[in-house]
Design a protein around this motif. Structure first.
Motif, short mmCIF file in Angstrom:
data_model
loop_
_atom_site.label_atom_id
_atom_site.label_comp_id
_atom_site.label_asym_id
_atom_site.label_seq_id
_atom_site.Cartn_x
_atom_site.Cartn_y
_atom_site.Cartn_z
N ASN A 1 0.90 -0.99 0.10
CA ASN A 1 0.06 -0.01 -0.13
C ASN A 1 1.13 1.21 0.15
N LEU A 2 0.89 1.83 -1.20
CA LEU A 2 1.92 3.17 -1.20
C LEU A 2 1.28 4.40 -0.34
N ASN A 3 0.21 3.97 0.18
CA ASN A 3 -0.31 5.10 1.18
C ASN A 3 0.40 5.17 2.52
N ILE A 4 1.06 4.03 2.68
CA ILE A 4 1.82 3.63 4.18
C ILE A 4 3.22 4.15 4.17
N TYR A 5 3.51 5.45 4.44
CA TYR A 5 4.86 5.96 4.52
C TYR A 5 5.70 5.38 5.54
N ASN A 6 5.24 4.96 6.86
CA ASN A 6 6.25 4.94 7.88
C ASN A 6 5.28 3.54 8.45
N SER A 7 5.48 2.27 8.18
CA SER A 7 4.95 1.13 8.59
C SER A 7 5.18 0.98 9.99
N ASP A 8 6.20 1.42 10.73
CA ASP A 8 6.01 1.33 12.21
C ASP A 8 5.03 2.06 12.87
N ILE A 9 4.76 3.38 12.21
CA ILE A 9 3.72 4.39 12.90
C ILE A 9 2.36 3.90 12.61
N TYR A 10 2.39 3.41 11.43
CA TYR A 10 0.95 2.89 10.88
C TYR A 10 0.42 1.75 11.57
N GLY B 1 1.80 0.47 14.36
CA GLY B 1 1.75 0.63 15.74
C GLY B 1 0.44 0.97 16.01
N GLU B 2 -0.35 2.28 15.05
CA GLU B 2 -1.70 2.97 15.42
C GLU B 2 -2.64 1.89 15.23
N GLN B 3 -2.50 1.03 14.39
CA GLN B 3 -3.52 -0.26 14.17
C GLN B 3 -3.42 -1.16 15.44
N LEU B 4 -2.43 -1.29 15.96
CA LEU B 4 -2.26 -2.01 17.07
C LEU B 4 -3.05 -1.44 18.31
N GLN B 5 -2.66 -0.18 18.25
CA GLN B 5 -3.67 0.65 19.38
C GLN B 5 -5.17 0.57 18.95
N GLU B 6 -5.46 0.90 17.99
CA GLU B 6 -7.00 0.94 17.47
C GLU B 6 -7.48 -0.52 18.30
N PHE B 7 -6.80 -1.81 17.73
CA PHE B 7 -7.16 -2.91 17.99
C PHE B 7 -7.43 -3.05 19.55
N LEU B 8 -6.37 -2.45 20.23
CA LEU B 8 -6.67 -2.71 21.72
C LEU B 8 -7.55 -1.97 22.21
N LYS B 9 -7.96 -0.66 21.70
CA LYS B 9 -9.10 0.02 22.03
C LYS B 9 -10.34 -0.77 22.01
N ALA B 10 -10.42 -1.38 20.96
CA ALA B 10 -11.83 -2.17 20.69
C ALA B 10 -11.88 -3.28 21.26
N HIS B 11 -10.69 -4.15 21.94
CA HIS B 11 -10.37 -5.25 22.49
C HIS B 11 -9.71 -4.88 23.70
N PRO B 12 -10.02 -4.47 24.74
CA PRO B 12 -9.11 -4.11 25.77
C PRO B 12 -8.88 -5.43 26.70
N ALA B 13 -7.62 -5.34 27.13
CA ALA B 13 -7.14 -6.55 28.16
C ALA B 13 -7.02 -5.91 29.22
N VAL C 1 -4.75 -6.58 32.74
CA VAL C 1 -3.45 -7.22 32.06
C VAL C 1 -2.20 -6.01 31.61
N GLU C 2 -1.16 -6.21 32.03
CA GLU C 2 -0.17 -5.50 31.55
C GLU C 2 0.22 -5.62 30.22
N VAL C 3 0.04 -4.67 29.38
CA VAL C 3 0.11 -4.91 27.70
C VAL C 3 1.37 -4.11 27.19
N GLU C 4 2.29 -4.68 26.20
CA GLU C 4 3.12 -3.70 25.49
C GLU C 4 2.77 -4.25 24.30
N THR C 5 2.91 -3.23 23.40
CA THR C 5 2.89 -3.50 21.92
C THR C 5 4.29 -3.34 20.93
N VAL C 6 4.48 -4.17 20.10
CA VAL C 6 5.44 -4.34 19.27
C VAL C 6 5.29 -4.26 17.89
#
Length: 137
Positions: free
Chosen positions: A50-59, A61-73, A76-81
């Motif tokens: 997807n050429l619209n994704i310029y920085n995959s780490d940021i993109y 990482g934001e997708q992981l955070q959105e997933f966790l907001k929708a499915h909170p743990a 539980v102590e959570v770290e994203t990588v």
């Protein structure tokens, strides 16, 4: 004496997380019961299709955070990588780098009908130094 589980790794394929996240649910339950920390990881491709994704780490990482907001743990102590590269290799490398006690992951791509473990899961089971809990969809 049983080994204490302190750190659980749950790799997520965010392209399929809206469809299937049984392994994530299992990992959260296990972390809660065992009082373990949970690492939620995703592996981005080296080169984004997807050429619209310029920085995959940021993109991703934001997708992981959105997933966790929708499915909170909760409770539980959570770290994203976010890692880049071949999914099966990066999961094993992350587990080794962080001294993970347990990997909890999906067996296969939920769209693929396969009578054996998917190639990613089979590689992780074969090469990981820690225990691997494979969740069938």
């Amino acid at each position: 004496m049983p080994r204490k589980t302190k750190l659980i790794l749950c790799p997520l394929n965010l392209r399929h997380a809206k469809i299937e996240y049984n392994a994530y649910s299992e990992a959260v339950d296990m972390a809660r019961r065992r009082g373990a920390k949970l690492i939620i990881a995703t592996v981005a491709p080296e080169i984004e299709r997807n050429l619209n994704i310029y920085n995959s780490d940021i993109y991703w990482g934001e997708q992981l955070q959105e997933f966790l907001k929708a499915h909170p743990a909760d409770d539980v102590e959570v770290e994203t990588v976010v890692r880049k590269g071949a999914v099966h290799r990066q999961i094993v490398k992350l587990a080794d780098d962080r001294n993970v006690d347990l990997i909890v992951m999906e067996a296969a791509n939920p769209k693929v009908q396969d009578y054996l473990l998917g190639t990613t899961a089979s590689h992780v089971v074969t090469h990981a130094e820690c225990s691997v809990y494979v969740v069938r969809s």
